[in-house]
Design an enzyme around this catalytic site. Structure first.
Site, short mmCIF file in Angstrom:
data_model
loop_
_atom_site.label_atom_id
_atom_site.label_comp_id
_atom_site.label_asym_id
_atom_site.label_seq_id
_atom_site.Cartn_x
_atom_site.Cartn_y
_atom_site.Cartn_z
N LYS A 1 0.84 -1.21 0.00
CA LYS A 1 0.00 0.00 0.00
C LYS A 1 0.88 1.25 0.00
O LYS A 1 2.07 1.19 0.36
CB LYS A 1 -0.91 -0.01 1.23
N TYR B 1 14.87 29.96 8.34
CA TYR B 1 13.72 30.72 8.84
C TYR B 1 13.66 30.75 10.37
O TYR B 1 13.80 29.72 11.02
CB TYR B 1 12.41 30.08 8.35
C1 LIG Z 1 -0.51 -1.79 6.75
C2 LIG Z 1 -1.16 -3.04 7.13
C3 LIG Z 1 -0.41 -4.21 7.35
C4 LIG Z 1 1.10 -4.23 7.34
O1 LIG Z 1 1.57 -3.71 8.56
P1 LIG Z 1 3.14 -3.73 8.89
O2 LIG Z 1 3.20 -3.41 10.32
O3 LIG Z 1 3.75 -2.68 8.02
O4 LIG Z 1 3.61 -5.08 8.57
C5 LIG Z 1 -1.09 -5.38 7.61
N1 LIG Z 1 -2.43 -5.40 7.67
C6 LIG Z 1 -3.18 -4.30 7.49
C7 LIG Z 1 -4.65 -4.39 7.59
C8 LIG Z 1 -2.58 -3.09 7.23
O5 LIG Z 1 -3.32 -1.99 7.05
#
Ligand SMILES: *Cc1c(COP(=O)(O)O)cnc(C)c1O
Length: 396
Positions: free
Chosen positions: A47, A282
């Site tokens: 993702k 800044y």
């Molecule tokens: C992002 C996500 C994962 C992966 O999590 P990690 O801690 O990066 O391994 C697994 N399951 C779901 C539902 C997620 O949203």
């Protein structure tokens, strides 16, 4: 999608900044994860453009190393994997973050596994399947205690009954039952066992009502690495695959046998001498104490460098860590080189595996008071990803 440059050699052309993505490291991490969860299938979670690493190259590398599922949050991300050439024969693709009106029909036609957390979603997917005359693969999500997405235990019987009825009508097939941990990154947290118990009960109930899922799954990276009894049929790993530790409590990536996949480097844009008492960036939150040299690092918060690491964020320039001095701005920040000079164009490494003495994403997380997930995921679109070691035939 981020700009992606593919290279065979590790020597990148000079650029303002680049994120080098080592696909051999990713494949090695997948191997390490599979060895930790030998009885479960592996879903590579890609993702948000593979946590900023580039979804398609990372998905392909994970599949080469033995992952058989890919996971995304949104349906658009999952559909992009299919559009990018990952077929149903290559991998099952699951996505779980749906909102009303999302492209259910396209998801069904692409052969996705669709996470379903409530009745509204079951109705929309059933309608879309009926309209297409096809059977949707759905996976019911239980809220076993996370308190985020997923179906509450009290609402589970109604969702299960409706899914079973939709199965009998031929509109859906329940391919999975699943949930997500709240505190798997805090070993020993009491919620872990409570969630496991709730998950077993909700799965048993659904199976007792006639659902026959291919996969039951609960484990994210920290659970995959630390809770073998939570692996079930499938583990869903994201951050560990990118070689980053899920939390300091579990140790560093090196402690976990993982290799960071992303190296973020920039070319020093300017080096100049300034007198003592000179304000920097800044707000003049940094004022030079003595005559010194300043180096300009041409990346900033628009590139995902966290502004709240101002004054602290570490960068390897030459053979030494320097700190972001004064405010990190949108496009650039400044390091104090303490009177040393380096050439404009010298390499500044913000983070990487650490082999060359550079900081890691975990060091930046500490400097910015956040988690390393956020450091790698936020690296912006303006930074090209340079994928190296794409060919697995050289893997050791
Ligand atoms: C992002 C996500 C994962 C992966 O999590 P990690 O801690 O990066 O391994 C697994 N399951 C779901 C539902 C997620 O949203």
């Amino acid at each position: 999608m981020t700009q992606s440059v593919t290279q065979s050699a590790t020597q990148a052309p000079p650029m303002r900044a680049r994120a080098e993505i080592d696909l051999a490291a990713l494949r090695a991490n997948v191997g390490t994860i599979r060895a930790r969860a030998p009885h479960a299938a592996l879903m590579a979670v890609v993702k948000s453009d593979a946590y900023g690493h580039g979804a398609l190259p990372c998905a392909r590398a994970a599949l080469q190393a033995g992952a058989t599922w890919l996971g995304t949050a949104t349906p658009q991300e999952a559909l992009a994997l299919r559009a990018g050439g990952i077929t149903e024969a290559d991998a099952r693709v699951m996505c779980w973050l749906w909102t009303p009106g999302d492209p259910w029909g396209e998801g069904i036609e692409a052969g996705l596994d669709l996470g379903i957390s409530g009745l509204w979603a079951l109705r929309e997917v059933t309608d879309a399947a009926r309209a297409l005359g096809r059977t949707a693969r759905i996976q019911l999500k239980a809220d076993t205690g996370l308190g985020r997405n997923g179906c509450q235990p009290g609402d589970w019987p109604e969702l299960v009954a409706a899914a079973r009825a939709a199965e009998e009508a031929g509109h859906v097939k329940v391919t999975g039952l699943w949930s997500h941990f709240a505190c798997a990154d805090e070993p020993g947290h009491p919620s872990i066992d409570l969630q496991l118990t709730a998950f077993r009960e909700m799965v048993a109930y659904a199976q007792g009502q006639g659902l026959d899922p291919e996969v039951r799954h609960l484990a994210n990276s920290p659970a995959t690495l630390t809770l073998p009894h939570a692996h079930f049929d499938l583990v869903r790993t994201g951050i560990a695959m990118y070689g980053v530790s899920p939390s300091p409590e579990l140790g560093t990536s090196a402690d976990l046998g993982l290799r960071p996949v992303m190296t973020l480097a920039a070319s020093v844009a300017l080096v100049k001498e300034v007198p003592a008492g000179h304000g920097v960036s800044y707000g003049h939150h940094y004022v030079t104490e003595r005559d010194t040299t300043l180096g300009l690092i041409p990346v900033g918060y628009a590139d995902g460098i966290p502004r709240n690491a101002s004054g602290r964020g570490p960068v390897l320039v030459g053979d030494r860590w320097r700190r972001a001095r004064g405010r990190i701005a949108m496009d650039q920040f400044v390091v104090d080189l303490g009177g040393e000079t380096v050439e404009a164009g010298a390499e500044a490494i913000l983070f990487g595996p650490g082999d060359r003495g550079e900081p890691t994403a975990e060091d930046w997380a500490r400097a910015a008071d956040t988690i390393a997930y956020e450091i790698v995921t936020r690296i912006g679109k303006r930074i090209p990803r340079v994928h190296v070691n794409e060919d697995p035939s050289h893997d050791r």
